[in-house]
Design an enzyme around this catalytic site. Structure first.
Site, PDB file in Angstrom:
ATOM      1  N   CYS A  21       0.858  -1.184   0.000  1.00 11.55           N
ATOM      2  CA  CYS A  21       0.000   0.000   0.000  1.00 11.55           C
ATOM      3  C   CYS A  21       0.892   1.231   0.000  1.00 11.55           C
ATOM      4  CB  CYS A  21      -0.867   0.026   1.242  1.00 11.55           C
ATOM      5  SG  CYS A  21      -1.759  -1.504   1.492  1.00 11.55           S
ATOM      6  N   ARG A  65       0.727   2.121  -6.304  1.00 16.74           N
ATOM      7  CA  ARG A  65       1.006   1.040  -5.348  1.00 16.74           C
ATOM      8  C   ARG A  65      -0.262   0.417  -4.777  1.00 16.74           C
ATOM      9  NH1 ARG A  65       6.091   0.811  -2.659  1.00 16.74           N
ATOM     10  NH2 ARG A  65       4.960  -0.299  -1.066  1.00 16.74           N
ATOM     11  N   TRP A  70      -3.910  -1.455  -1.302  1.00 15.17           N
ATOM     12  CA  TRP A  70      -3.961  -2.644  -2.173  1.00 15.17           C
ATOM     13  C   TRP A  70      -4.226  -3.772  -1.199  1.00 15.17           C
ATOM     14  CZ3 TRP A  70      -3.806  -4.162  -7.224  1.00 15.17           C
ATOM     15  CH2 TRP A  70      -3.474  -5.483  -7.489  1.00 15.17           C
ATOM     16  N   ASN A  88       1.442  -0.305   5.943  1.00 11.91           N
ATOM     17  CA  ASN A  88       1.820  -0.988   4.709  1.00 11.91           C
ATOM     18  C   ASN A  88       2.601  -2.215   5.134  1.00 11.91           C
ATOM     19  OD1 ASN A  88       2.740  -1.684   2.152  1.00 11.91           O
ATOM     20  ND2 ASN A  88       4.459  -0.246   2.232  1.00 11.91           N
ATOM     21  N   GLY A  89       2.205  -3.410   4.670  1.00 12.79           N
ATOM     22  CA  GLY A  89       2.924  -4.639   5.040  1.00 12.79           C
ATOM     23  C   GLY A  89       1.947  -5.709   5.487  1.00 12.79           C
ATOM     24  N   GLU A 100       7.774 -20.242 -19.647  1.00 11.75           N
ATOM     25  CA  GLU A 100       7.617 -18.848 -19.219  1.00 11.75           C
ATOM     26  C   GLU A 100       8.719 -17.983 -19.833  1.00 11.75           C
ATOM     27  OE1 GLU A 100       5.305 -17.237 -18.119  1.00 11.75           O
ATOM     28  OE2 GLU A 100       6.154 -15.439 -17.228  1.00 11.75           O
ATOM     29  N   LYS A 111       7.941 -14.742 -22.181  1.00 14.69           N
ATOM     30  CA  LYS A 111       8.449 -13.388 -21.896  1.00 14.69           C
ATOM     31  C   LYS A 111       9.156 -12.849 -23.130  1.00 14.69           C
ATOM     32  CE  LYS A 111       6.547 -12.717 -19.268  1.00 14.69           C
ATOM     33  NZ  LYS A 111       5.567 -13.197 -18.428  1.00 14.69           N
ATOM     34  N   GLU A 135       6.566 -11.917 -25.880  1.00 15.87           N
ATOM     35  CA  GLU A 135       5.694 -10.793 -25.524  1.00 15.87           C
ATOM     36  C   GLU A 135       6.365  -9.446 -25.652  1.00 15.87           C
ATOM     37  OE1 GLU A 135       2.793 -11.288 -21.919  1.00 15.87           O
ATOM     38  OE2 GLU A 135       4.752 -12.067 -21.417  1.00 15.87           O
ATOM     39  N   HIS A 193      11.410 -35.246 -31.740  1.00 15.57           N
ATOM     40  CA  HIS A 193      10.180 -35.690 -32.400  1.00 15.57           C
ATOM     41  C   HIS A 193       9.665 -34.646 -33.384  1.00 15.57           C
ATOM     42  CE1 HIS A 193      10.055 -39.212 -29.873  1.00 15.57           C
ATOM     43  NE2 HIS A 193      10.336 -38.432 -28.843  1.00 15.57           N
ATOM     44  N   LYS A 197      -3.294  -5.966 -19.853  1.00 14.35           N
ATOM     45  CA  LYS A 197      -2.896  -6.570 -18.579  1.00 14.35           C
ATOM     46  C   LYS A 197      -3.941  -7.577 -18.106  1.00 14.35           C
ATOM     47  CE  LYS A 197      -0.253  -7.022 -14.983  1.00 14.35           C
ATOM     48  NZ  LYS A 197       0.949  -7.836 -15.217  1.00 14.35           N
TER      49      LYS A 197
END
Ligand code: F6R
Length: 614
Positions: free
Chosen positions: A2, A27, A75, A101-102, A487, A491, A494, A510, A609
């Site tokens: 946050c 944030r 958040w 925050n945390g 992945e 990346k 993208e 193969h 997104k």
């Protein structure tokens, strides 16, 4: 994750707080609030669920003329986004306000203790315990000092926090404190200010003091005192910051993607935080609302997800089959929902989605629920559609991700899925407690191992420099390393727009081997594991066709005579944990190749997104 801000000085606090929160909105943006002590009225608190603009539009703000105040943009991590869960939180008497925050790891125990003393909680957050505890320290103690109360409470807290506290009995004063969460402060022309991040400060001052772990800051209009938790004062150094606001939001990194890649040690730690019982070493999953009996009776698991989340889900398949000995199927959500899958009340479906809003994943999980299956969501967004509809939720605590390409949320998803897999093993008795403890021990080292990878970027940058004429690249891995390969290739596609494909290494001969010609880069993940030697012999087949051999490997790996062109050395861990460490190298490789090709890594073409349409 946050944003917090606090100001005490000559100006009206509201303006400074709103301006600071605006700089921190990236944030957290599911709710916002401020508290301003006002002599006659006590503490005036205004909160709104939604964006900062909703708070700014609140008519109550107009009447707040006080020159001390704290603010927060949220958040959500504990408790859905709502006005009741937004900060500032108050103690029972309404005399203390706290922004946080945390993540407070021991908040369940603290809350239970306070409730047994008759204190009623007004939110579902971990943060409210801080306000309640400080309130108790101050209650009925004439002349009690706010800083001493904050310091005493900090000693009781476990986990990560940056807090700012105001109290109606301590006008013109803010006390801040931190542990494992950022807090910065400074003296301005008109007063003193504190915040979780530099962007919130730079319109007021560019001379910044960084508060260290277990330190307190005591802010008044004309003074700023930094001390440790025992009250010993420190003469702080100031750092001059000349970033513009946009650079400050990226913490000085060139792009959000690079910033988010570098946040991984911290957010992986946050994802694991509070899940491990420090006394017994066993696992605790507070958000899992299914009964242990339901988990014990499951005879099949399905993992459903899209894109990067699917790749993280693949690791869960390997982990659950190995640790829990239950068959696991994994499917792309858009396939699952239309293919008549066989599932019933004894099936556990794990829906993995960073946003929790991906249309196909939500539909797949809804469909599974209709067939009677239990659905567990693994998501980064508290209160997202997926989280609301699932029977249970495991949050990833990666904080908001601005870059379109998923990076920190991927590694946090794997961390959360591994914790869930271990929990299933623990609950069903397929793992001995000592085995769980052994894996947890290795998990605890992940943040530091990822940090090691981030510190060794020169070889990655040098390799990226050799990709000017590359059109195609191939990625290989076996077992959990196949997820890393998938992945890594995603990346690269993208953000650099290069053609990149991943294969399980044994599959190469193969068909795809026909594509290997002189100089084509083949990135192979050969970190420690029971199939490492087999992957290395597959890589030898590529070398024999002239492919450029790029390896992700542990130091001292026996290459069996293979002569790679490049080796990225990474720290060794359990093979099921390795995708978290190894994929960071491939994120950085994709990043540096894309930058050299002049691509906008934060906003790749054609991509959104969150994909809320099927
Ligand atoms: C790739 C990426 C996407 C998402 C996918 C699913 O970098 O971000 O592939 O992983 O669109 O999104 P979530 O996880 O929000 O369901």
């Amino acid at each position: 994750m946050c944003g917090i801000v606090g100001y005490v000085g000559d100006k009206q606090a509201v303006g400074v707080l709103i301006e600071g929160l605006r700089r921190l909105e990236y944030r957290g943006y599911d709710s916002a609030g401020i508290a301003v002590p006002d002599g006659a009225e006590g503490l005036c608190v205004v909160k709104r669920q939604g964006k900062l603009a909703d708070l700014e539009a609140a008519p109550e703000l107009a009447g707040l003329v006080g020159t001390t105040g704290i603010g927060h943009t949220r958040w959500a991590t504990h408790g859905v986004p709502s006005e009741r869960n937004s900060h500032p939180h108050l103690d029972a008497a309404g005399r203390v306000a706290v922004v946080h925050n945390g993540i407070i790891e021991n908040f369940h125990d603290l809350r239970a203790e306070l409730e047994s003393e008759g204190i009623e909680f007004r939110s579902d957050t971990d943060s409210e315990v801080i306000a309640q505890l400080i309130g108790l320290e101050l209650a009925g103690v004439p002349g009690a000092d706010l800083a001493e109360a904050v310091s005493s409470v900090c000693r009781k807290l476990e986990g990560a926090f940056a807090i700012a506290v105001v109290a109606s009995d301590s006008p013109g004063r803010i006390v801040g404190a931190r542990r494992h969460a950022p807090l910065v402060t400074g003296v301005t022309e008109t007063g003193t200010i504190l915040a979780s991040d530099i962007p919130a400060l730079i319109s007021e001052t560019r001379e910044i003091i960084v508060v260290e772990d277990d330190e307190l800051v005591d802010l008044r209009a004309g003074s700023l005192v930094v001390s440790d938790i025992e009250g010993r004062e420190r003469v702080p150094d100031t750092v001059h910051v000349d970033w513009d606001v946009a650079a400050a939001e990226r913490s000085g990194f060139e792009d959000f993607m690079l910033k988010e890649i570098h946040e991984q040690p911290r957010v992986i730690g946050d994802t694991l935080r509070g899940r491990i019982d420090t006394v017994t070493g066993s696992l605790r999953l507070d958000e899992l609302r299914t009964s242990d009996d339901e988990l014990r009776s499951a005879n099949k698991v399905f993992v459903v997800a899209c894109g990067t989340s699917f790749h993280a889900g693949l690791v869960a398949k390997y982990a659950i089959e190995h640790w829990v000995r239950v068959p696991v199927e994994i499917d792309i959500a858009s396939e699952f929902r239309y293919r008549d899958p066989v599932l019933d009340a004894r099936t556990l479906v794990i829906g993995v989605s960073q946003s929790g809003e991906t249309a196909d994943t939500i539909a797949a999980c809804r469909y599974a629920s209709q067939l009677g299956a239990k659905v567990v969501a693994v998501t980064n967004v508290v209160g997202s559609s997926l989280a609301r509809e699932a029977d249970a939720v495991v949050y990833t605590h990666a904080g908001p991700e601005i870059g379109v390409a998923a990076t920190k949320t991927f590694t946090c998803q794997i961390a959360a899925l591994l914790v869930l897999s271990l929990y299933l093993g623990q609950t069903r008795g397929s793992l001995y407690p000592s085995e769980v403890r052994g894996v947890l021990e290795q998990m605890r080292r992940l943040p530091e191992q990822v940090a090691e990878v981030l510190d060794d970027v020169d070889p990655i940058r040098a390799e990226a420099g050799r990709w000017a004429r590359v059109h195609d690249a191939f990625y290989l891995g076996r077992g959990p390393a196949y997820s890393t390969a998938l992945e890594g290739a995603l990346k690269m596609k993208e953000i650099s727009y290069l053609h990149a494909e991943a294969y399980p290494s044994g599959e190469l001969k193969h068909g795809p081997l026909a594509l290997i010609v002189e100089g084509v880069p083949v990135i192979s993940v050969v970190t420690a594991g029971h199939v490492q030697k087999k992957t290395i012999s597959n890589v030898a087949e590529v070398a024999a066709r002239g492919g450029r051999i790029v390896l992700v490997a542990n130091a001292g790996t026996d290459m069996g005579g293979l002569l790679p062109d490049t080796v990225f050395e990474v720290p060794e861990t359990h093979e099921l944990l390795a995708p978290i460490v190894d994929s960071v190298v491939l994120q950085l490789l994709a990043y540096h190749v894309a930058k050299q090709r002049g691509c906008d890594v934060d906003r790749p073409r054609n991509l959104a997104k969150t994909v809320t349409v099927e």
